[in-house]
Design an enzyme around this catalytic site. Structure first.
Site, mmCIF file in Angstrom:
data_model
loop_
_atom_site.group_PDB
_atom_site.id
_atom_site.type_symbol
_atom_site.label_atom_id
_atom_site.label_comp_id
_atom_site.label_asym_id
_atom_site.label_seq_id
_atom_site.Cartn_x
_atom_site.Cartn_y
_atom_site.Cartn_z
ATOM 1 N N ASP A 13 0.821 -1.218 0.000
ATOM 2 C CA ASP A 13 0.000 0.000 0.000
ATOM 3 C C ASP A 13 0.853 1.266 0.000
ATOM 4 O OD1 ASP A 13 -2.402 -1.343 -0.014
ATOM 5 O OD2 ASP A 13 -2.635 -1.304 2.167
ATOM 6 N N ARG A 92 0.224 4.983 17.296
ATOM 7 C CA ARG A 92 -0.211 5.920 16.247
ATOM 8 C C ARG A 92 0.015 7.392 16.586
ATOM 9 N NH1 ARG A 92 0.821 2.130 12.979
ATOM 10 N NH2 ARG A 92 -0.882 0.766 12.346
ATOM 11 N N ASP A 121 -7.052 3.345 12.732
ATOM 12 C CA ASP A 121 -5.741 3.984 12.644
ATOM 13 C C ASP A 121 -5.758 5.308 11.873
ATOM 14 O OD1 ASP A 121 -4.379 2.197 14.241
ATOM 15 O OD2 ASP A 121 -4.034 0.796 12.603
ATOM 16 N N SER A 173 -3.355 -9.292 7.991
ATOM 17 C CA SER A 173 -2.853 -7.934 8.209
ATOM 18 C C SER A 173 -2.279 -7.910 9.625
ATOM 19 C CB SER A 173 -4.000 -6.939 8.073
ATOM 20 O OG SER A 173 -3.621 -5.722 8.682
HETATM 21 N N1 ARG Z 1 -7.887 -3.329 16.109
HETATM 22 C C1 ARG Z 1 -6.665 -2.758 16.589
HETATM 23 C C2 ARG Z 1 -6.798 -1.273 16.755
HETATM 24 O O1 ARG Z 1 -7.678 -0.695 16.207
HETATM 25 C C3 ARG Z 1 -5.477 -3.113 15.728
HETATM 26 C C4 ARG Z 1 -5.420 -2.440 14.390
HETATM 27 C C5 ARG Z 1 -4.292 -2.879 13.477
HETATM 28 N N2 ARG Z 1 -4.384 -4.273 13.224
HETATM 29 C C6 ARG Z 1 -3.831 -4.931 12.233
HETATM 30 N N3 ARG Z 1 -3.977 -6.207 12.247
HETATM 31 N N4 ARG Z 1 -3.161 -4.356 11.276
HETATM 32 O O2 ARG Z 1 -6.005 -0.690 17.447
#
Ligand code: ARG
Length: 393
Positions: A13, A92, A121, A173
């Protein structure tokens, strides 16, 4: 030419995003944040340059991540919906803060990230950036570009000579940092399907874990873990060591259906050996040293803190205010917790502290008892008085 700072991971990406942003007329500066994902940053930097980034910043954020993000979350006892220790969510605002800093240094007018429009995110990156500098333009290519599938992205990458290794791309992911690992997609999207063993990285299958329990003593000072079995460690080494010990014993696997900020429910698997052990031990020590009302108040604050973190509201006044409250509660959270790790389970089997509020003389049913039971009758009469004499309807 307008400059944009792209938060770059090296994946498909964000690699396509470099070229896509260039096509839109931007000079692209890639920013690679090291939050402990343990990747080959030299190789990722090379890929960014080969793809067309004019400049690359690789920034080691591990220390700051531990000090200013993970440890405050530990002290807060932050856990979202009772299951998620917030590893991804905590990283983040830190990444966004440095992205904004680099944008200022580079005199860029825009920042970009590779998040989709369905997740949390994007919210965390953008809210943080908008709080820190509302004038920066924010571009989320994945949310707006023309590619409808991964295959179309791969075609685009081939056409544009973007060096990506996607042939053996895992169907999952995954997000990793010092505090934990988040895994979603693929077969995990069916909430009835048991997670296959292949998705785990930090933790051993509890069935294959040792047949004898592993005891550890975890020591805290003012809410922060400092020693394992009497030996001092820097906070990041505590995380590393507990990840190893916990992982060996299958501790820290979480299978969750969680409520995303954007309104949907998602299925996520988490691996947090260190985070789980620290969370359990810290909570136990608080039970020993905090008075009842503080303990109950803090339970509510913990939940509020976790929600704020999850919702991307880290850089807000209320989060800072809660930090001050939490700091005050941690003054006596010093002591040792003894834990028994066994085949995926992490049980507390002992706790002690110089600030302990537990009094054996008061609690005992043995001969040493000093509790004056004659007080109880009057206490109970007054306690029930407001509710006596009314009419039951
Ligand atoms: N659900 C989690 C959050 O919102 C993790 C997000 C990222 N997860 C991932 N498998 N890329 O903080």
């Amino acid at each position: 030419m307008k400059k944009v700072v792209l938060a770059y991971s090296g994946g498909l990406d964000t690699s396509c995003a470099i070229k896509w942003l260039q096509d839109k007329g931007y000079d692209v500066i890639a920013f690679i944040a090291d939050v402990g994902q343990g990747e080959d940053f030299g190789a990722i930097k090379e890929r960014a340059l080969k793809t067309g980034a004019s400049k690359v910043h690789v920034v080691d954020l591990k220390k700051e991540f531990v000090q200013d993000y993970i440890l405050p979350a530990v002290k807060a006892g932050a856990i979202y919906e009772g299951k998620y220790l917030l590893a991804t969510a905590l990283s983040r605002p830190l990444i966004a803060k440095h992205q904004v800093r680099i944008a200022h240094e580079e005199k860029a007018t825009a920042i970009a990230h590779g998040c989709t429009g369905k997740g949390n995110d994007q919210v965390r990156f953008e809210v943080t950036a908008q709080i820190l500098d509302p004038k920066l333009e924010i571009i989320a290519p994945v949310r707006i570009w023309e590619f409808k599938s991964r295959e179309q992205e791969i075609d685009y990458a081939a056409k544009k000579n973007i060096p990506v290794s996607v042939t053996k791309k895992s169907p999952y992911s995954i997000d990793i940092n010092l505090y934990g690992r988040s895994i979603e997609c693929g077969v995990l999207e069916d909430p009835w399907t048991e997670p296959p063993e292949e998705i785990y990285y930090f933790t051993k299958d509890p069935l294959a874990a040792p047949n004898t329990p592993k005891y550890i003593e975890l020591e805290f000072e003012k809410g922060i873990p400092t020693k394992i079995d009497g030996k001092s460690y820097a906070p990041s080494n505590i995380l590393e060591t507990l990840n190893k010990i916990g992982g060996e014993n299958g501790v820290g696997r979480v299978d969750a259906i969680e409520n995303r900020l954007v309104g949907i429910k998602s299925r996520e698997i988490y691996e947090n050996p260190a985070g789980t052990i620290i969370y359990i031990a810290h909570k136990e020590l608080e039970s020993l040293v905090l008075d009842r009302e503080t303990l109950h108040e803090k339970e509510a604050i913990s939940q509020k803190y976790a929600n704020l973190t999850y919702y991307g509201l880290w850089e807000t006044p209320v989060k800072k205010q809660l930090d001050a409250y939490i700091e005050e509660t941690q003054k006596t959270v010093t002591g040792v917790v003894r834990l028994k790790l066994f085949k995926g389970n992490c049980a507390v089997v002992g706790r002690k502290s110089p600030y302990s509020r537990y009094s054996e003389k008061l609690a005992t049913y043995g001969a040493k008892d000093t509790f004056d039971q004659s007080y109880a009758e009057g206490f109970i009469r007054l306690w029930s008085m407001p509710f006596q004499g009314g009419k039951n309807v």
